[in-house]
Design a protein around this motif. Structure first.
Motif, short mmCIF file in Angstrom:
data_model
loop_
_atom_site.label_atom_id
_atom_site.label_comp_id
_atom_site.label_asym_id
_atom_site.label_seq_id
_atom_site.Cartn_x
_atom_site.Cartn_y
_atom_site.Cartn_z
N LEU A 1 0.89 -1.18 0.10
CA LEU A 1 -0.01 0.04 0.10
C LEU A 1 0.95 1.36 0.01
O LEU A 1 1.91 1.39 1.02
N ARG A 2 0.87 1.95 -0.92
CA ARG A 2 1.55 3.24 -1.22
C ARG A 2 0.52 4.58 -0.95
O ARG A 2 -0.18 4.50 -1.89
N ILE A 3 0.80 5.20 0.08
CA ILE A 3 -0.17 6.65 0.11
C ILE A 3 0.71 7.50 -0.59
O ILE A 3 1.63 7.91 -0.19
N ASP A 4 -0.04 8.00 -1.72
CA ASP A 4 0.55 8.94 -2.60
C ASP A 4 -0.03 10.42 -1.96
O ASP A 4 -1.05 11.08 -2.22
N ASP A 5 0.78 10.96 -1.02
CA ASP A 5 0.45 12.17 -0.34
C ASP A 5 1.26 13.20 -0.29
O ASP A 5 1.51 13.97 0.53
N THR A 6 1.87 13.30 -1.48
CA THR A 6 2.84 14.62 -1.73
C THR A 6 2.06 15.91 -1.97
O THR A 6 2.63 16.94 -1.75
N ASP A 7 0.83 15.81 -2.17
CA ASP A 7 0.01 17.24 -2.16
C ASP A 7 -0.61 17.18 -1.00
O ASP A 7 -1.69 16.85 -0.38
N ALA A 8 0.03 18.09 -0.14
CA ALA A 8 0.01 18.32 1.33
C ALA A 8 -1.36 19.14 1.46
O ALA A 8 -2.17 18.78 2.57
N ASP A 9 -1.82 20.02 0.54
CA ASP A 9 -3.03 20.83 0.82
C ASP A 9 -4.44 19.69 0.56
O ASP A 9 -5.33 19.88 1.32
N ARG A 10 -4.22 18.79 -0.25
CA ARG A 10 -5.46 17.87 -0.53
C ARG A 10 -5.54 16.76 0.18
O ARG A 10 -6.52 15.94 0.44
N SER A 11 -4.16 16.22 0.83
CA SER A 11 -3.99 14.85 1.41
C SER A 11 -4.65 15.10 2.75
O SER A 11 -4.53 16.19 3.65
N ARG A 12 -5.33 14.16 3.38
CA ARG A 12 -5.98 14.15 4.73
C ARG A 12 -5.72 12.91 5.53
O ARG A 12 -6.22 12.08 4.84
N GLU A 13 -5.35 12.89 6.61
CA GLU A 13 -5.08 11.78 7.38
C GLU A 13 -6.30 10.96 7.51
O GLU A 13 -6.09 9.77 7.74
N GLU A 14 -7.44 11.48 7.77
CA GLU A 14 -8.53 10.78 7.83
C GLU A 14 -8.87 9.81 6.99
O GLU A 14 -9.38 8.77 6.94
N TYR A 15 -8.28 10.45 5.63
CA TYR A 15 -8.60 9.54 4.30
C TYR A 15 -7.80 8.15 4.39
O TYR A 15 -7.72 7.20 3.94
N VAL A 16 -6.38 8.53 5.00
CA VAL A 16 -5.46 7.49 5.03
C VAL A 16 -6.01 6.31 5.80
O VAL A 16 -5.96 5.19 5.68
N GLU A 17 -6.63 6.90 6.80
CA GLU A 17 -7.24 5.95 8.12
C GLU A 17 -8.29 5.14 7.24
O GLU A 17 -8.56 3.98 7.62
N ALA A 18 -9.17 5.91 6.66
CA ALA A 18 -10.17 5.31 5.78
C ALA A 18 -9.73 4.09 4.89
O ALA A 18 -10.50 3.12 4.60
N ILE A 19 -8.79 4.66 4.16
CA ILE A 19 -8.02 3.78 3.08
C ILE A 19 -7.74 2.30 3.96
O ILE A 19 -8.18 1.20 3.50
N ARG A 20 -6.88 2.63 4.90
CA ARG A 20 -6.55 1.39 5.45
C ARG A 20 -7.80 0.41 6.04
O ARG A 20 -7.82 -0.75 6.18
N ASP A 21 -8.88 1.17 6.72
CA ASP A 21 -10.01 0.48 7.28
C ASP A 21 -10.51 -0.20 5.98
O ASP A 21 -11.16 -1.60 6.30
N ASP A 22 -10.87 0.21 5.00
CA ASP A 22 -11.60 -0.40 4.02
C ASP A 22 -10.73 -1.60 3.34
O ASP A 22 -11.51 -2.41 3.13
N LEU A 23 -9.45 -1.38 3.27
CA LEU A 23 -8.70 -2.43 2.88
C LEU A 23 -8.80 -3.69 3.88
O LEU A 23 -9.18 -4.92 3.50
N ALA A 24 -8.85 -3.40 5.14
CA ALA A 24 -9.04 -4.45 6.18
C ALA A 24 -10.50 -4.94 5.89
O ALA A 24 -10.53 -6.09 6.02
N TRP A 25 -11.58 -4.26 5.80
CA TRP A 25 -12.70 -4.47 5.52
C TRP A 25 -12.82 -5.66 4.47
O TRP A 25 -13.67 -6.60 4.61
N LEU A 26 -12.28 -5.16 3.39
CA LEU A 26 -12.26 -6.17 2.31
C LEU A 26 -11.40 -7.17 2.45
O LEU A 26 -11.53 -8.41 1.32
N GLY A 27 -10.54 -7.47 3.54
CA GLY A 27 -9.58 -8.35 3.76
C GLY A 27 -8.50 -8.40 2.53
O GLY A 27 -8.01 -9.73 2.27
N LEU A 28 -7.97 -7.06 2.38
CA LEU A 28 -6.72 -7.40 1.44
C LEU A 28 -5.73 -6.49 2.04
O LEU A 28 -5.54 -5.44 2.35
N ARG A 29 -4.89 -7.49 2.87
CA ARG A 29 -3.88 -7.04 3.77
C ARG A 29 -2.85 -6.77 3.05
O ARG A 29 -2.19 -7.48 2.56
N PRO A 30 -2.42 -5.34 2.91
CA PRO A 30 -0.92 -5.17 2.46
C PRO A 30 0.14 -5.75 3.39
O PRO A 30 0.16 -5.85 4.55
#
Ligand code: GLU
Length: 450
Positions: A38-67
Protein backbone atom coordinates in the motif's frame (compact mmCIF):
# COMPACT_ATOMS: atom_id res chain seq x y z
CA UNK A 1 9.69 -11.93 -6.48
CA UNK A 2 6.51 -10.27 -7.70
CA UNK A 3 5.79 -6.94 -6.04
CA UNK A 4 2.62 -4.98 -6.74
CA UNK A 5 1.36 -1.79 -5.23
CA UNK A 6 -1.90 0.02 -4.75
CA UNK A 7 -1.21 3.74 -4.69
CA UNK A 8 -4.23 5.83 -3.70
CA UNK A 9 -4.04 9.55 -3.03
CA UNK A 10 -5.65 10.23 0.35
CA UNK A 11 -7.79 13.04 -0.99
CA UNK A 12 -11.07 11.16 -0.60
CA UNK A 13 -12.60 7.79 0.16
CA UNK A 14 -11.90 4.77 -2.01
CA UNK A 15 -14.62 4.19 -4.57
CA UNK A 16 -15.55 1.03 -6.36
CA UNK A 17 -13.05 1.70 -9.18
CA UNK A 18 -10.11 2.04 -6.75
CA UNK A 19 -11.30 -0.97 -4.81
CA UNK A 20 -11.16 -3.01 -7.98
CA UNK A 21 -7.61 -1.85 -8.74
CA UNK A 22 -6.54 -2.67 -5.17
CA UNK A 23 -8.11 -6.12 -5.40
CA UNK A 24 -6.46 -6.96 -8.71
CA UNK A 25 -3.05 -5.91 -7.41
CA UNK A 26 -3.60 -7.99 -4.30
CA UNK A 27 -4.60 -11.01 -6.41
CA UNK A 28 -1.68 -10.58 -8.77
CA UNK A 29 0.75 -10.61 -5.84
CA UNK A 30 -1.02 -13.47 -4.02
CA UNK A 31 -1.06 -15.65 -7.09
CA UNK A 32 2.67 -15.22 -7.57
CA UNK A 33 3.41 -15.65 -3.88
CA UNK A 34 4.73 -12.08 -3.90
CA UNK A 35 4.17 -8.86 -2.01
CA UNK A 36 1.34 -6.36 -2.20
CA UNK A 37 2.23 -2.84 -1.04
CA UNK A 38 0.00 0.00 0.00
CA UNK A 39 1.58 3.26 -1.09
CA UNK A 40 -0.04 6.43 0.15
CA UNK A 41 0.47 9.08 -2.53
CA UNK A 42 0.34 12.09 -0.24
CA UNK A 43 2.75 14.54 -1.84
CA UNK A 44 -0.10 17.00 -2.26
CA UNK A 45 -0.11 18.32 1.30
CA UNK A 46 -3.06 20.64 0.72
CA UNK A 47 -5.44 17.98 -0.47
CA UNK A 48 -4.20 14.93 1.47
CA UNK A 49 -5.95 14.21 4.74
CA UNK A 50 -5.03 11.85 7.56
CA UNK A 51 -8.63 10.76 7.99
CA UNK A 52 -8.61 9.44 4.43
CA UNK A 53 -5.37 7.54 5.06
CA UNK A 54 -7.13 5.82 7.94
CA UNK A 55 -10.26 5.23 5.92
CA UNK A 56 -8.18 3.61 3.16
CA UNK A 57 -6.56 1.26 5.67
CA UNK A 58 -9.93 0.44 7.21
CA UNK A 59 -11.51 -0.20 3.84
CA UNK A 60 -8.72 -2.57 2.79
CA UNK A 61 -9.04 -4.38 6.12
CA UNK A 62 -12.80 -4.69 5.67
CA UNK A 63 -12.25 -6.13 2.21
CA UNK A 64 -9.67 -8.55 3.58
CA UNK A 65 -6.89 -7.16 1.36
CA UNK A 66 -4.02 -7.02 3.80
CA UNK A 67 -0.98 -5.14 2.49
CA UNK A 68 2.44 -6.70 3.08
CA UNK A 69 3.88 -3.26 3.63
CA UNK A 70 2.90 0.39 3.69
CA UNK A 71 4.84 3.35 2.33
CA UNK A 72 4.11 7.03 2.39
CA UNK A 73 5.38 9.43 -0.19
CA UNK A 74 5.45 12.32 2.28
CA UNK A 75 8.12 10.44 4.21
CA UNK A 76 10.24 9.82 1.16
CA UNK A 77 10.95 13.36 -0.03
CA UNK A 78 14.77 12.95 0.18
CA UNK A 79 14.51 10.07 -2.31
CA UNK A 80 12.74 12.27 -4.84
CA UNK A 81 15.27 15.01 -4.27
CA UNK A 82 18.11 12.56 -4.97
CA UNK A 83 16.43 11.24 -8.10
CA UNK A 84 15.84 14.79 -9.24
CA UNK A 85 19.55 15.54 -8.78
CA UNK A 86 20.48 12.45 -10.82
CA UNK A 87 18.20 13.62 -13.60
CA UNK A 88 19.51 17.16 -13.39
CA UNK A 89 23.08 15.95 -13.79
CA UNK A 90 21.96 13.93 -16.79
CA UNK A 91 20.27 17.05 -18.22
CA UNK A 92 16.88 15.35 -18.16
CA UNK A 93 15.12 18.04 -16.14
CA UNK A 94 15.00 21.75 -16.87
CA UNK A 95 13.70 24.85 -15.15
CA UNK A 96 10.75 26.73 -16.63
CA UNK A 97 9.49 30.20 -15.85
CA UNK A 98 6.21 30.55 -17.72
CA UNK A 99 3.19 31.59 -15.72
CA UNK A 100 -0.01 29.58 -15.90
CA UNK A 101 -1.54 32.38 -18.01
CA UNK A 102 1.36 32.31 -20.49
CA UNK A 103 1.03 28.57 -20.86
CA UNK A 104 -2.71 28.85 -21.34
CA UNK A 105 -2.19 31.46 -24.04
CA UNK A 106 0.30 29.21 -25.87
CA UNK A 107 -2.21 26.39 -25.74
CA UNK A 108 -4.97 28.55 -27.14
CA UNK A 109 -2.79 29.70 -30.00
CA UNK A 110 -1.79 26.14 -30.86
CA UNK A 111 -5.37 24.93 -30.72
CA UNK A 112 -6.45 27.92 -32.80
CA UNK A 113 -3.98 26.87 -35.48
CA UNK A 114 -5.24 23.31 -35.35
CA UNK A 115 -2.06 22.09 -33.67
CA UNK A 116 -1.88 19.69 -30.73
CA UNK A 117 -1.26 21.62 -27.48
CA UNK A 118 2.24 20.26 -26.86
CA UNK A 119 4.60 22.32 -24.73
CA UNK A 120 6.98 24.14 -27.10
CA UNK A 121 10.05 23.77 -24.87
CA UNK A 122 10.38 27.53 -24.77
CA UNK A 123 12.24 27.30 -21.46
CA UNK A 124 14.89 25.03 -22.97
CA UNK A 125 15.90 27.84 -25.29
CA UNK A 126 16.69 30.20 -22.41
CA UNK A 127 20.31 31.10 -21.92
CA UNK A 128 22.10 31.13 -18.60
CA UNK A 129 21.67 34.89 -18.62
CA UNK A 130 17.91 34.74 -19.31
CA UNK A 131 17.48 32.37 -16.42
CA UNK A 132 19.53 34.52 -14.09
CA UNK A 133 17.35 37.48 -15.07
CA UNK A 134 14.15 35.57 -14.27
CA UNK A 135 15.51 34.53 -10.90
CA UNK A 136 16.63 38.11 -10.20
CA UNK A 137 13.01 39.15 -10.84
CA UNK A 138 12.09 36.74 -8.07
CA UNK A 139 10.52 34.13 -10.34
CA UNK A 140 11.18 30.65 -8.99
CA UNK A 141 11.18 27.96 -11.68
CA UNK A 142 8.97 24.93 -11.96
CA UNK A 143 10.63 21.89 -13.51
CA UNK A 144 9.90 19.70 -16.46
CA UNK A 145 11.22 16.29 -17.36
CA UNK A 146 12.82 16.33 -20.81
CA UNK A 147 11.43 13.53 -22.91
CA UNK A 148 13.77 11.76 -25.32
CA UNK A 149 12.20 12.44 -28.73
CA UNK A 150 14.51 10.04 -30.53
CA UNK A 151 13.49 6.85 -28.79
CA UNK A 152 10.04 5.51 -29.50
CA UNK A 153 8.17 4.44 -26.39
CA UNK A 154 7.04 0.85 -26.68
CA UNK A 155 5.76 -1.64 -24.16
CA UNK A 156 3.85 -4.88 -24.05
CA UNK A 157 0.84 -4.12 -21.91
CA UNK A 158 -0.54 -6.99 -19.84
CA UNK A 159 -4.09 -6.14 -20.88
CA UNK A 160 -3.85 -3.95 -23.98
CA UNK A 161 -1.05 -5.70 -25.82
CA UNK A 162 1.63 -3.76 -27.68
CA UNK A 163 1.57 -0.02 -26.96
CA UNK A 164 3.47 2.62 -28.90
CA UNK A 165 3.92 6.31 -28.25
CA UNK A 166 5.90 8.97 -30.06
CA UNK A 167 7.57 11.07 -27.36
CA UNK A 168 7.54 14.10 -29.67
CA UNK A 169 3.75 14.05 -29.50
CA UNK A 170 3.82 14.46 -25.73
CA UNK A 171 4.51 17.51 -23.60
CA UNK A 172 7.51 17.38 -21.31
CA UNK A 173 5.69 16.84 -18.03
CA UNK A 174 5.97 19.27 -15.13
CA UNK A 175 7.35 17.20 -12.27
CA UNK A 176 8.00 19.83 -9.66
CA UNK A 177 6.22 23.03 -8.75
CA UNK A 178 7.89 26.36 -8.11
CA UNK A 179 7.42 25.87 -4.36
CA UNK A 180 9.51 22.68 -4.57
CA UNK A 181 6.57 20.30 -4.14
CA UNK A 182 6.21 17.24 -6.37
CA UNK A 183 3.62 16.31 -8.91
CA UNK A 184 2.59 12.67 -9.13
CA UNK A 185 4.75 11.55 -12.05
CA UNK A 186 8.36 11.39 -10.78
CA UNK A 187 7.81 10.22 -7.18
CA UNK A 188 5.72 7.35 -8.45
CA UNK A 189 8.44 6.21 -10.85
CA UNK A 190 11.11 6.59 -8.16
CA UNK A 191 9.06 4.55 -5.70
CA UNK A 192 8.31 1.82 -8.20
CA UNK A 193 12.02 1.51 -8.94
CA UNK A 194 13.30 1.71 -5.40
CA UNK A 195 10.63 -0.56 -3.95
CA UNK A 196 11.30 -3.19 -6.56
CA UNK A 197 7.76 -3.06 -7.93
CA UNK A 198 7.62 -5.65 -10.69
CA UNK A 199 4.06 -5.09 -11.92
CA UNK A 200 2.20 -1.83 -12.25
CA UNK A 201 -1.47 -2.62 -12.72
CA UNK A 202 -3.80 0.38 -12.88
CA UNK A 203 -6.64 1.94 -14.80
CA UNK A 204 -6.35 2.82 -18.46
CA UNK A 205 -6.59 6.51 -17.56
CA UNK A 206 -2.88 6.09 -16.74
CA UNK A 207 -1.75 4.83 -20.16
CA UNK A 208 -0.21 8.13 -21.22
CA UNK A 209 1.41 8.53 -17.79
CA UNK A 210 3.04 5.17 -18.36
CA UNK A 211 4.49 6.39 -21.65
CA UNK A 212 6.17 9.27 -19.82
CA UNK A 213 7.16 7.21 -16.79
CA UNK A 214 8.86 4.60 -18.97
CA UNK A 215 11.25 7.33 -20.04
CA UNK A 216 11.75 8.33 -16.43
CA UNK A 217 12.53 4.75 -15.47
CA UNK A 218 15.00 4.50 -18.32
CA UNK A 219 16.65 7.78 -17.40
CA UNK A 220 16.91 6.88 -13.71
CA UNK A 221 18.35 3.45 -14.47
CA UNK A 222 20.83 5.02 -16.92
CA UNK A 223 21.79 7.58 -14.29
CA UNK A 224 22.37 4.68 -11.90
CA UNK A 225 20.04 6.25 -9.42
CA UNK A 226 20.50 4.61 -6.06
CA UNK A 227 18.13 1.72 -5.56
CA UNK A 228 16.92 1.79 -9.14
CA UNK A 229 16.20 -1.80 -10.03
CA UNK A 230 14.28 -2.98 -13.04
CA UNK A 231 11.56 -1.37 -15.07
CA UNK A 232 8.25 -2.93 -14.00
CA UNK A 233 5.80 -4.56 -16.37
CA UNK A 234 2.66 -2.57 -17.06
CA UNK A 235 -0.98 -3.47 -17.42
CA UNK A 236 -3.91 -1.08 -17.73
CA UNK A 237 -7.37 -2.32 -17.11
CA UNK A 238 -10.46 -0.96 -18.80
CA UNK A 239 -12.43 1.40 -16.63
CA UNK A 240 -15.50 0.54 -14.67
CA UNK A 241 -18.80 1.98 -15.84
CA UNK A 242 -22.30 1.90 -14.37
CA UNK A 243 -24.98 -0.38 -15.78
CA UNK A 244 -26.14 2.64 -17.80
CA UNK A 245 -22.83 2.38 -19.65
CA UNK A 246 -21.25 5.58 -18.39
CA UNK A 247 -18.75 6.50 -15.75
CA UNK A 248 -21.35 7.90 -13.42
CA UNK A 249 -21.02 10.22 -10.50
CA UNK A 250 -22.88 7.69 -8.41
CA UNK A 251 -20.26 5.03 -9.12
CA UNK A 252 -17.46 7.43 -8.24
CA UNK A 253 -19.05 8.03 -4.86
CA UNK A 254 -19.77 4.39 -4.10
CA UNK A 255 -17.38 3.26 -1.39
CA UNK A 256 -17.06 0.55 1.22
CA UNK A 257 -19.26 2.49 3.66
CA UNK A 258 -22.15 2.59 1.26
CA UNK A 259 -21.81 -1.11 0.52
CA UNK A 260 -21.57 -2.02 4.19
CA UNK A 261 -24.65 0.05 5.02
CA UNK A 262 -26.54 -1.69 2.25
CA UNK A 263 -25.70 -5.05 3.81
CA UNK A 264 -23.22 -6.07 1.14
CA UNK A 265 -20.64 -8.56 2.38
CA UNK A 266 -17.00 -7.80 1.50
CA UNK A 267 -16.79 -11.27 -0.04
CA UNK A 268 -19.62 -10.41 -2.42
CA UNK A 269 -17.94 -7.23 -3.58
CA UNK A 270 -14.66 -9.07 -3.98
CA UNK A 271 -16.24 -11.94 -5.91
CA UNK A 272 -17.87 -9.49 -8.31
CA UNK A 273 -14.93 -7.15 -8.81
CA UNK A 274 -12.44 -9.99 -9.13
CA UNK A 275 -13.93 -11.11 -12.41
CA UNK A 276 -15.95 -8.20 -13.73
CA UNK A 277 -14.62 -7.26 -17.14
CA UNK A 278 -12.82 -10.57 -17.57
CA UNK A 279 -13.83 -13.58 -19.64
CA UNK A 280 -14.25 -15.63 -16.45
CA UNK A 281 -17.78 -16.10 -15.11
CA UNK A 282 -18.78 -13.88 -12.20
CA UNK A 283 -19.82 -16.33 -9.50
CA UNK A 284 -20.56 -16.21 -5.77
CA UNK A 285 -17.15 -17.46 -4.72
CA UNK A 286 -16.24 -16.72 -1.11
CA UNK A 287 -12.96 -18.61 -1.15
CA UNK A 288 -10.23 -16.12 -1.92
CA UNK A 289 -7.86 -18.90 -2.96
CA UNK A 290 -10.18 -19.96 -5.77
CA UNK A 291 -10.40 -16.39 -7.04
CA UNK A 292 -6.66 -15.94 -6.80
CA UNK A 293 -5.94 -19.21 -8.57
CA UNK A 294 -8.00 -18.22 -11.61
CA UNK A 295 -6.73 -14.64 -11.75
CA UNK A 296 -5.11 -14.05 -15.11
CA UNK A 297 -4.52 -10.75 -16.89
CA UNK A 298 -5.02 -12.44 -20.25
CA UNK A 299 -8.71 -12.89 -19.37
CA UNK A 300 -9.18 -9.10 -19.00
CA UNK A 301 -11.15 -7.48 -21.80
CA UNK A 302 -10.55 -4.06 -23.26
CA UNK A 303 -14.19 -3.00 -23.16
CA UNK A 304 -15.33 -1.09 -20.08
CA UNK A 305 -16.46 -3.34 -17.25
CA UNK A 306 -20.09 -2.82 -16.31
CA UNK A 307 -20.88 -2.61 -12.65
CA UNK A 308 -24.41 -3.73 -11.92
CA UNK A 309 -25.95 -3.38 -8.45
CA UNK A 310 -28.45 -6.15 -9.14
CA UNK A 311 -25.64 -8.55 -9.89
CA UNK A 312 -23.94 -7.57 -6.64
CA UNK A 313 -27.17 -8.19 -4.70
CA UNK A 314 -27.56 -11.63 -6.26
CA UNK A 315 -24.00 -12.62 -5.39
CA UNK A 316 -24.47 -11.26 -1.90
CA UNK A 317 -27.62 -13.32 -1.32
CA UNK A 318 -25.96 -16.48 -2.64
CA UNK A 319 -23.03 -15.99 -0.30
CA UNK A 320 -25.24 -15.17 2.71
CA UNK A 321 -27.08 -18.46 2.13
CA UNK A 322 -23.80 -20.26 2.65
CA UNK A 323 -22.31 -18.29 5.52
CA UNK A 324 -21.47 -20.14 8.70
CA UNK A 325 -22.92 -19.15 12.02
CA UNK A 326 -19.47 -18.29 13.33
CA UNK A 327 -19.02 -15.72 10.53
CA UNK A 328 -22.17 -13.84 11.41
CA UNK A 329 -22.77 -14.54 15.12
CA UNK A 330 -21.89 -11.04 16.26
CA UNK A 331 -24.35 -9.51 13.82
CA UNK A 332 -27.39 -11.61 14.72
CA UNK A 333 -30.30 -10.67 16.96
CA UNK A 334 -30.07 -11.64 20.64
CA UNK A 335 -30.86 -15.25 21.29
CA UNK A 336 -30.40 -16.40 17.73
CA UNK A 337 -28.23 -19.49 17.80
CA UNK A 338 -26.70 -21.68 15.10
CA UNK A 339 -29.96 -23.56 14.55
CA UNK A 340 -31.79 -20.25 14.20
CA UNK A 341 -29.27 -18.99 11.70
CA UNK A 342 -29.52 -22.15 9.63
CA UNK A 343 -33.29 -21.89 9.60
CA UNK A 344 -33.46 -18.32 8.35
CA UNK A 345 -30.31 -18.18 6.20
CA UNK A 346 -31.91 -19.40 2.94
CA UNK A 347 -34.50 -16.62 3.11
CA UNK A 348 -32.10 -13.74 3.49
CA UNK A 349 -30.61 -11.33 1.01
CA UNK A 350 -28.64 -9.56 3.70
CA UNK A 351 -27.46 -10.77 7.10
CA UNK A 352 -29.30 -7.85 8.71
CA UNK A 353 -32.61 -9.23 7.44
CA UNK A 354 -32.20 -12.05 9.96
CA UNK A 355 -33.62 -9.81 12.69
CA UNK A 356 -36.97 -9.45 10.92
CA UNK A 357 -37.29 -13.17 10.36
CA UNK A 358 -36.14 -13.93 13.89
CA UNK A 359 -39.16 -12.03 15.15
CA UNK A 360 -41.23 -14.88 13.70
CA UNK A 361 -39.58 -17.11 16.27
CA UNK A 362 -39.62 -14.81 19.26
CA UNK A 363 -43.05 -13.38 18.46
CA UNK A 364 -45.48 -11.97 19.04
CA UNK A 365 -46.89 -12.76 15.59
CA UNK A 366 -50.23 -11.41 14.40
CA UNK A 367 -53.11 -13.81 14.69
CA UNK A 368 -54.45 -14.48 11.18
CA UNK A 369 -58.06 -14.19 10.16
CA UNK A 370 -59.07 -17.65 9.04
CA UNK A 371 -62.25 -19.27 7.78
CA UNK A 372 -64.30 -21.30 10.26
CA UNK A 373 -63.01 -24.45 8.65
CA UNK A 374 -59.39 -23.42 8.96
CA UNK A 375 -59.90 -22.38 12.56
CA UNK A 376 -61.26 -25.82 13.33
CA UNK A 377 -58.28 -27.23 11.47
CA UNK A 378 -55.89 -25.24 13.68
CA UNK A 379 -57.60 -26.61 16.78
CA UNK A 380 -57.03 -30.14 15.48
CA UNK A 381 -53.41 -29.16 14.75
CA UNK A 382 -52.90 -27.91 18.30
CA UNK A 383 -54.04 -31.30 19.55
CA UNK A 384 -52.02 -33.23 17.01
CA UNK A 385 -48.79 -31.43 17.85
CA UNK A 386 -46.32 -33.94 19.22
CA UNK A 387 -42.84 -32.79 20.03
CA UNK A 388 -39.96 -34.90 18.76
CA UNK A 389 -37.11 -34.95 16.28
CA UNK A 390 -38.96 -33.32 13.44
CA UNK A 391 -42.19 -31.83 14.78
CA UNK A 392 -43.24 -30.14 11.53
CA UNK A 393 -43.19 -33.24 9.40
CA UNK A 394 -44.78 -35.40 12.04
CA UNK A 395 -47.52 -32.76 12.51
CA UNK A 396 -48.30 -32.40 8.83
CA UNK A 397 -48.16 -36.19 8.38
CA UNK A 398 -50.72 -36.68 11.12
CA UNK A 399 -52.95 -33.89 9.86
CA UNK A 400 -52.89 -35.30 6.37
CA UNK A 401 -54.11 -38.64 7.66
CA UNK A 402 -56.64 -37.13 10.02
CA UNK A 403 -58.17 -34.52 7.70
CA UNK A 404 -57.38 -35.70 4.19
CA UNK A 405 -55.98 -32.23 3.42
CA UNK A 406 -52.93 -31.92 1.24
CA UNK A 407 -50.88 -29.23 -0.49
CA UNK A 408 -51.76 -25.62 0.27
CA UNK A 409 -54.84 -26.28 2.46
CA UNK A 410 -52.67 -28.56 4.57
CA UNK A 411 -49.73 -26.17 5.01
CA UNK A 412 -50.92 -22.59 4.60
CA UNK A 413 -53.25 -22.25 7.61
CA UNK A 414 -50.51 -23.71 9.78
CA UNK A 415 -47.90 -21.31 8.47
CA UNK A 416 -50.31 -18.39 8.95
CA UNK A 417 -51.10 -19.47 12.47
CA UNK A 418 -47.50 -20.15 13.42
CA UNK A 419 -45.82 -17.16 11.80
CA UNK A 420 -48.58 -14.67 10.99
CA UNK A 421 -47.51 -14.60 7.35
CA UNK A 422 -48.16 -16.58 4.20
CA UNK A 423 -44.57 -17.22 3.21
CA UNK A 424 -41.16 -17.33 4.84
CA UNK A 425 -38.51 -19.71 6.06
CA UNK A 426 -38.78 -23.45 5.87
CA UNK A 427 -41.27 -24.51 8.55
CA UNK A 428 -39.34 -27.71 9.22
CA UNK A 429 -36.49 -25.57 10.53
CA UNK A 430 -38.60 -22.83 12.06
CA UNK A 431 -41.00 -24.89 14.17
CA UNK A 432 -38.37 -26.41 16.49
CA UNK A 433 -37.13 -22.89 17.17
CA UNK A 434 -40.61 -21.60 18.02
CA UNK A 435 -40.87 -24.41 20.57
CA UNK A 436 -43.74 -26.65 21.59
CA UNK A 437 -45.61 -24.48 24.06
CA UNK A 438 -45.47 -21.34 21.92
CA UNK A 439 -46.44 -23.26 18.79
CA UNK A 440 -49.46 -24.74 20.51
CA UNK A 441 -50.39 -21.32 21.86
CA UNK A 442 -50.24 -19.78 18.37
CA UNK A 443 -52.32 -22.57 16.87
CA UNK A 444 -54.93 -22.17 19.60
CA UNK A 445 -54.97 -18.41 19.20
CA UNK A 446 -55.69 -18.86 15.49
CA UNK A 447 -58.37 -21.46 16.29
CA UNK A 448 -60.08 -19.15 18.74
CA UNK A 449 -59.83 -15.96 16.69
CA UNK A 450 -63.10 -14.36 15.57
N1 GLU B 1 -1.92 8.13 -6.81
C1 GLU B 1 -2.17 7.75 -8.18
C2 GLU B 1 -3.65 7.72 -8.42
O1 GLU B 1 -4.38 7.73 -7.49
C3 GLU B 1 -1.52 6.42 -8.42
C4 GLU B 1 -1.57 5.92 -9.80
C5 GLU B 1 -0.64 4.74 -9.96
O2 GLU B 1 -1.12 3.63 -9.73
O3 GLU B 1 0.50 4.94 -10.30
O4 GLU B 1 -4.12 7.73 -9.51
Amino acid sequence: MTVTRFAPSPTGRLHVGNIRTALHNWMLARKAGGRFLLRIDDTDADRSREEYVEAIRDDLAWLGLRPDGEERQSERLPHYEAAFESLREAARVYPCYETAQELELKRKIQLGRGLPPIYDRGALALSEKDRAAKEAEGIAPHWRFKLDHDTPIVWEDGVRGKQKFDAAQLSDPVIRRADGSWLYMLPSAVDDLEMGVTNVLRGEDHVSNTAVQIQMFTALIAAQHKGAAMMPEFAHEALLVGSEGKLSKRLGALGCDAFRERGIEPDALVALLARLGTSLPVEPIAERDSLVETFDLSTFGRAPARFDDGELDRINAALVHRMDYADVADRLPDGMDAAGWHAVRPNLEKVADAAGIWRLVTGPVPVPELSDEDRAYCAIAADALVWGEDPWHSLTGRLKDATGRKGKPLFLPLRLALTGQASGPDMGELLPLIGEAEARRRLMAAAEQG
